[in-house]
Design a protein around this motif. Structure first.
Motif, PDB file in Angstrom:
ATOM      1  N   UNK A   1      -3.483  -4.790   0.523  1.00  0.00           N
ATOM      2  CA  UNK A   1      -3.673  -5.572  -0.696  1.00  0.00           C
ATOM      3  C   UNK A   1      -4.301  -4.816  -1.843  1.00  0.00           C
ATOM      4  N   UNK A   2      -4.224  -3.486  -1.827  1.00  0.00           N
ATOM      5  CA  UNK A   2      -4.899  -2.717  -2.882  1.00  0.00           C
ATOM      6  C   UNK A   2      -3.974  -1.718  -3.581  1.00  0.00           C
ATOM      7  N   UNK A   3      -2.665  -1.947  -3.519  1.00  0.00           N
ATOM      8  CA  UNK A   3      -1.717  -1.054  -4.191  1.00  0.00           C
ATOM      9  C   UNK A   3      -1.390  -1.583  -5.576  1.00  0.00           C
TER      10      UNK A   3
ATOM     11  N   UNK B   1       1.800   1.352   2.729  1.00  0.00           N
ATOM     12  CA  UNK B   1       0.643   1.221   3.608  1.00  0.00           C
ATOM     13  C   UNK B   1      -0.547   0.631   2.855  1.00  0.00           C
ATOM     14  N   UNK B   2      -0.716   1.070   1.614  1.00  0.00           N
ATOM     15  CA  UNK B   2      -1.797   0.548   0.774  1.00  0.00           C
ATOM     16  C   UNK B   2      -1.546  -0.910   0.409  1.00  0.00           C
TER      17      UNK B   2
ATOM     18  N   UNK C   1       7.828  -6.840  -4.940  1.00  0.00           N
ATOM     19  CA  UNK C   1       6.575  -7.578  -5.140  1.00  0.00           C
ATOM     20  C   UNK C   1       5.563  -6.820  -5.990  1.00  0.00           C
ATOM     21  N   UNK C   2       5.573  -5.481  -5.866  1.00  0.00           N
ATOM     22  CA  UNK C   2       4.618  -4.672  -6.622  1.00  0.00           C
ATOM     23  C   UNK C   2       4.942  -4.680  -8.115  1.00  0.00           C
ATOM     24  N   UNK C   3       6.230  -4.745  -8.451  1.00  0.00           N
ATOM     25  CA  UNK C   3       6.670  -4.706  -9.843  1.00  0.00           C
ATOM     26  C   UNK C   3       6.898  -6.097 -10.439  1.00  0.00           C
TER      27      UNK C   3
END
Length: 242
Positions: free
Chosen positions: A124-126, A119-120, A92-94
């Protein structure tokens, strides 16, 4: 670029506590490498090409004059299979990022900055640059620790006398506490631990790492989702009159 730099710095700062521990047990690896006759160039190349603490410990432990390349490669491959699961969890981050961006960022993903980033992410802030900032900082701390241990290997014959070997256990215990989500994690964690213990007992090598990771992941996939567990807890609280 304006957004990348703050995220990079924020990621580096978030990994300062775990980086200190990484430097400590990196020094243990350096001492072991010194006892095996490795030079600082060998150490830096290994840190850059592999950058996986557990795998590097196995490589150094297997290091010998006859260089069992195939055995070392297989052992490192087995240990690092867990990065398949780590990579999947970062999907999801990429999402929407280019392939070169993914390759560049993923090379410096370690267990520590992955756990901090996850954890970040729950807050919702990673971001990928947060992940990368932590990876670069960890790489610097890890490399510094291994070089310190390598250069000082002649003075430290038994790292365990200084409890340096415990740093590895301590940092992963702290990371486990950091990623704990509550009741929804109980079953997957128990299943993963049980699978790892059974595999360690019956199979040689490091297959227990892969078995534990896969068993825990499958258990989480087929078990109740987090929302269902939260709903059950809320229902129990309502029934109790809260």
């Amino acid at each position: 670029m304006k957004q990348r730099k703050p995220e990079f710095i924020r990621g580096a700062r978030a990994n300062v506590p775990v980086a200190a521990s990484a430097m400590a047990y990196g020094s243990v690896l350096g001492v072991l490498a010194s006892q095996k006759g490795l030079g600082w160039l060998d150490m830096m190349y290994m840190n850059t090409a592999v950058f996986a603490g557990a795998a590097q410990f196995v490589m150094v432990d297997m290091w010998s004059s006859h260089m069992p390349i195939f055995e070392m490669t297989l052992a490192v491959l087995v240990i690092n299979l867990r990065y398949l699961l780590i990579g999947a969890s970062l999907d999801p981050l990429f999402s929407g990022k280019r392939l070169l961006h993914k390759i560049g960022m993923m090379h410096l993903v370690a267990d520590e900055n992955w756990a901090v980033t996850m954890s970040e992410q729950r807050r919702g802030s990673a971001s990928t640059w947060f992940l990368f900032g932590g990876g670069v900082f960890l790489y610097m701390a890890w490399s510094s620790g291994t070089l310190i241990g390598l250069l000082g290997g002649g003075f430290i014959k038994r790292p365990e006398d200084y409890a340096l070997d415990f740093a590895f256990t301590a940092v992963f215990t702290a990371l486990a506490v950091g990623v704990w989500r509550g009741k929804s994690d109980v079953i997957p964690w128990v299943v993963a631990g049980g699978a790892a213990l059974l595999t360690h007992h019956f199979l040689p090598g490091k297959w227990y790492i892969v078995a534990g990771g896969l068993a825990g992941a499958l258990s989480a996939m087929i078990g109740p989702c987090e929302a269902e567990v939260d709903g059950e807890v809320e229902g129990e609280e309502n029934a109790a009159g809260y």
